[in-house]
Design an enzyme around this catalytic site. Sequence first.
Site, PDB file in Angstrom:
ATOM      1  N   TYR A   3      -8.895 -12.013  -6.343  1.00 29.48           N
ATOM      2  CA  TYR A   3      -8.057 -12.422  -7.468  1.00 29.48           C
ATOM      3  C   TYR A   3      -8.230 -13.889  -7.870  1.00 29.48           C
ATOM      4  CZ  TYR A   3      -5.722  -8.292  -5.548  1.00 29.48           C
ATOM      5  OH  TYR A   3      -5.457  -7.048  -5.050  1.00 29.48           O
ATOM      6  N   ARG A  21      -1.212  -1.965  -6.497  1.00 23.40           N
ATOM      7  CA  ARG A  21      -1.241  -3.155  -5.637  1.00 23.40           C
ATOM      8  C   ARG A  21      -1.933  -4.302  -6.377  1.00 23.40           C
ATOM      9  NH1 ARG A  21      -0.993  -4.805  -0.174  1.00 23.40           N
ATOM     10  NH2 ARG A  21      -2.806  -5.898   0.658  1.00 23.40           N
ATOM     11  N   HIS A  43      -3.998   2.831  -5.802  1.00 22.62           N
ATOM     12  CA  HIS A  43      -4.118   1.493  -5.211  1.00 22.62           C
ATOM     13  C   HIS A  43      -4.133   0.403  -6.280  1.00 22.62           C
ATOM     14  CE1 HIS A  43      -4.934  -0.998  -1.677  1.00 22.62           C
ATOM     15  NE2 HIS A  43      -5.828  -1.657  -2.393  1.00 22.62           N
ATOM     16  N   ARG A  72       0.855  -1.178   0.000  1.00 20.34           N
ATOM     17  CA  ARG A  72       0.000   0.000   0.000  1.00 20.34           C
ATOM     18  C   ARG A  72       0.900   1.240   0.000  1.00 20.34           C
ATOM     19  NH1 ARG A  72      -1.881  -3.674   3.786  1.00 20.34           N
ATOM     20  NH2 ARG A  72      -3.970  -4.545   3.376  1.00 20.34           N
TER      21      ARG A  72
END
Length: 354
Positions: A326, A293, A290, A175
Amino acid sequence: MTSRRGFTSRSAALAARAKAVEDVRRGDVRATRDTFGEFWAKVLEAKRPYVTAGTLQDYTTHGRKRLLPWFGALKLAAVDEDRIRDWLAQMAELVADGELSAKTVNNARTCLSMTMGEAVRRRYIPQNPCRWVPELPVERTEIDYLRMGEIDRYLDACADFYRPLAEFLVGTGARISEALGVRWQDVDLEAGVVRISRQRARDGDGTAPTKGKRFRSVQVGPQLAATLRGVREERTTSGLDDGDWIFLCPPPRRGRYSVRTEPVPPSRKTAHDWHEWALQDAGLRDMPLHSLRHTAATAWLATGHPLIFVQRQLGHRSITTTEEHYGHLETSFMREAAARTEALIAAGGDRRAA
């Protein structure tokens, strides 16, 4: 006794009242004169030692903006299911008008439920009235990220002072708050490991524990290690005392950084600005910082790494979280799985025939 308040009849209300009175008489419920606002302040103070500064700030913001204006002046016992439904209906209208997101409202509802649950634990009320008030439905949107062919375009468009940080975000999945909190003492370039245990505070120049107060070691590749090694060698050559910070603001000059007297990492807002400029210069679509990431996670999965590796790199408490974000992208255990299975079956048949 004067309205239904969810009861089907007067006799049902009388029965519920009799039970509530009996619970108080037996000590199962203790009366309190606290308003919701007064009790909310006590709950926040009790939570303070156990949550990060960012989490406490989130609680405070939800209370100030979304809970206290509605419930603050009410006695704790008056915050019932009907009032919570009325509040949620008003919040839903704000969502429909585009002023709030459903996720934000649900997070505020979680804070409300946490507070009422604590009131139940302390026996101020018999049950949590949020229990029967469901969250607003949230439409899941597909996360955006840089595709494999877009990563180099993005990095090449980064300003010189931003590129090492951008490479770090893509290479570690950290992050932005975690990346800005990393110091040289947290890096072992020979072993290719970065230890992440702190993050930059939202306000001020200090650091705070990471989300969930969890420590993790992240593996980095040789290219990122070489980039960081180059940053350190340049600092040594120039004689700059970087205060042990890896990522710094640009050198002081007229304008935004002219009043700075010592090297410090950029603010989160500054890093977001650099990211937006890089996207524009690279001719890429708009996406939040973000997304880098997410870019790291999808790149690991695209190159055959399993979900458990991604979970540990990102620092998710549970692999379920990694799976939700994911799982549909993982191919390491699926690629050519059907062909290998058929080959094993065929080999077994050949052995039996022999």
